[in-house]
Write an enzyme that holds these catalytic residues in place. Sequence first.
Site, PDB file in Angstrom:
ATOM      1  N   ASN A  81       0.829  -1.213   0.000  1.00 60.14           N
ATOM      2  CA  ASN A  81       0.000   0.000   0.000  1.00 60.14           C
ATOM      3  C   ASN A  81       0.852   1.247   0.000  1.00 60.14           C
ATOM      4  O   ASN A  81       1.966   1.265   0.510  1.00 60.14           O
ATOM      5  CB  ASN A  81      -0.969   0.005   1.194  1.00 60.14           C
ATOM      6  N   GLY A  84      -1.017   7.057   1.918  1.00 62.99           N
ATOM      7  CA  GLY A  84      -0.558   8.441   2.101  1.00 62.99           C
ATOM      8  C   GLY A  84      -1.415   9.275   3.036  1.00 62.99           C
ATOM      9  O   GLY A  84      -1.531  10.491   2.850  1.00 62.99           O
ATOM     10  N   ASN A 139       1.816   7.399  15.352  1.00 63.97           N
ATOM     11  CA  ASN A 139       2.340   6.773  14.132  1.00 63.97           C
ATOM     12  C   ASN A 139       3.638   7.464  13.738  1.00 63.97           C
ATOM     13  O   ASN A 139       3.638   8.476  13.035  1.00 63.97           O
ATOM     14  CB  ASN A 139       1.312   6.852  13.000  1.00 63.97           C
ATOM     15  N   CYS A 142       4.966   5.585   9.473  1.00 68.69           N
ATOM     16  CA  CYS A 142       4.316   5.468   8.158  1.00 68.69           C
ATOM     17  C   CYS A 142       5.389   5.419   7.072  1.00 68.69           C
ATOM     18  O   CYS A 142       6.233   6.315   6.990  1.00 68.69           O
ATOM     19  CB  CYS A 142       3.378   6.634   7.903  1.00 68.69           C
ATOM     20  N   ASN A 204       4.712  -1.698  11.879  1.00 69.21           N
ATOM     21  CA  ASN A 204       4.054  -1.073  10.734  1.00 69.21           C
ATOM     22  C   ASN A 204       4.527  -1.848   9.488  1.00 69.21           C
ATOM     23  O   ASN A 204       5.221  -2.863   9.603  1.00 69.21           O
ATOM     24  CB  ASN A 204       4.426   0.408  10.663  1.00 69.21           C
ATOM     25  N   THR A 205       4.187  -1.392   8.324  1.00 70.03           N
ATOM     26  CA  THR A 205       4.464  -2.187   7.118  1.00 70.03           C
ATOM     27  C   THR A 205       5.942  -2.150   6.717  1.00 70.03           C
ATOM     28  O   THR A 205       6.679  -1.224   7.048  1.00 70.03           O
ATOM     29  CB  THR A 205       3.591  -1.687   5.958  1.00 70.03           C
ATOM     30  N   THR A 278      -4.621  -6.479   7.584  1.00 74.96           N
ATOM     31  CA  THR A 278      -4.957  -6.849   6.204  1.00 74.96           C
ATOM     32  C   THR A 278      -6.100  -7.866   6.112  1.00 74.96           C
ATOM     33  O   THR A 278      -6.890  -7.815   5.166  1.00 74.96           O
ATOM     34  CB  THR A 278      -3.681  -7.407   5.526  1.00 74.96           C
TER      35      THR A 278
HETATM   36  O1  RRO Z   1      -1.650   5.788   4.916  1.00 76.91           O
HETATM   37  C1  RRO Z   1      -0.687   5.038   4.631  1.00 76.91           C
HETATM   38  O2  RRO Z   1      -0.172   5.016   3.499  1.00 76.91           O
HETATM   39  C2  RRO Z   1      -0.081   4.139   5.622  1.00 76.91           C
HETATM   40  C3  RRO Z   1       0.148   4.484   6.941  1.00 76.91           C
HETATM   41 BR1  RRO Z   1      -0.420   6.084   7.669  1.00 76.91          BR
HETATM   42  C4  RRO Z   1       0.865   3.597   7.785  1.00 76.91           C
HETATM   43  O3  RRO Z   1       1.147   3.843   8.963  1.00 76.91           O
HETATM   44  N1  RRO Z   1       1.285   2.427   7.248  1.00 76.91           N
HETATM   45  C5  RRO Z   1       1.035   2.082   5.969  1.00 76.91           C
HETATM   46  O4  RRO Z   1       1.437   1.002   5.532  1.00 76.91           O
HETATM   47  N2  RRO Z   1       0.347   2.956   5.167  1.00 76.91           N
END
Ligand code: RRO
Length: 315
Positions: A81, A84, A139, A142, A204-205, A278
């Site tokens: 993803n 943003g 957060n 991100c 987080n990712t 997910t």
């Molecule tokens: O919104 C995002 O693109 C996003 C956020 Br804020 C985050 O913390 N982690 C992510 O994988 N996407």
Amino acid sequence: MSALDPPSTPAQETDLSVQVGPLRLSNPLMTASGTAGLGLELDPFMDLKDAGAIVVKTLTNLPRHGNPMPRLHETPSGLLNSIGLPNKGLDHFIAEVMPRLAGRADCLIVNIAGTCTEEFGGMAAKLDEIEGVDGLELNISCPNVDGGDLPFGRDPEVVSRLVKDVRQATKLPVITKLSPNVSDIGSIAKAAEEAGSDALSLVNTVLGMAVDWRTKKPCLGTVVGGLSGPAIKPIAVRMVWEVANAVEIPVIGIGGVRNVDDVLEFMVAGASAVQVGTTHYGTPDIIPRLVKDLDEAMTSMGQRRVADLIGTLET
Ligand code: RRO
């Protein structure tokens, strides 16, 4: 059962409650930020009180449009993803969404991201007195701003300053959400703990990328994005274990949770609770399903308190 059968001993009730810093959760299942909107989107699928906690999609102080399309790309075992942080801003959330959301969840955690460390503190102060907000998730991780550069989440000194600002601005419980895209997650975790974070959530990712070789275009509008889902679970379990061994505060595990085995894997590795992300996209009622499965798993193990399993890994 006939009248001649011996009376069965009443089954011991399982206790799924867990303590996450000052927060007492009825069970360890939380929504992961960004995968359940602002919480109310789950209404058709579950009672929000089924979850130990609902965590809302990241809010910024000012409204944001988000990143260029495409923002999502499926891979064989995970989702890339680059959303943003599109949102209508914190003031809109407080004025328009909180009146509908307050009291709907057992525990409501508001996830926030500032554009500088001071802005995190300002946002925390705004949320401090809002009825129905039970805690904050910061957060700092991100991957989809500044090309994945993590302006706040990579440097222990910046993390420390940011968490101290928030700590001074609010009495609410503070959870700091960490990135896997760092070389030493333990030092970031310790910095957040020493600055006053009540708990940590991770991961987080994971930074990732996919390419359509035929068109010679990237599959995401920002080229690089964040990978979630089952592909990242072993990375997340490893980092939860590392962090749980490095700090005293509770750790919340995130990354690829799909079933009750995943939940218990994270907990045995050291997580006090887990967030489900997910999986919501295919199974939006995953949380009540997991709560039921966890209850059944505990009963079949003869284990009364799920909290007793936290950090029981034998190495
Ligand atoms: O919104 C995002 O693109 C996003 C956020 Br804020 C985050 O913390 N982690 C992510 O994988 N996407």
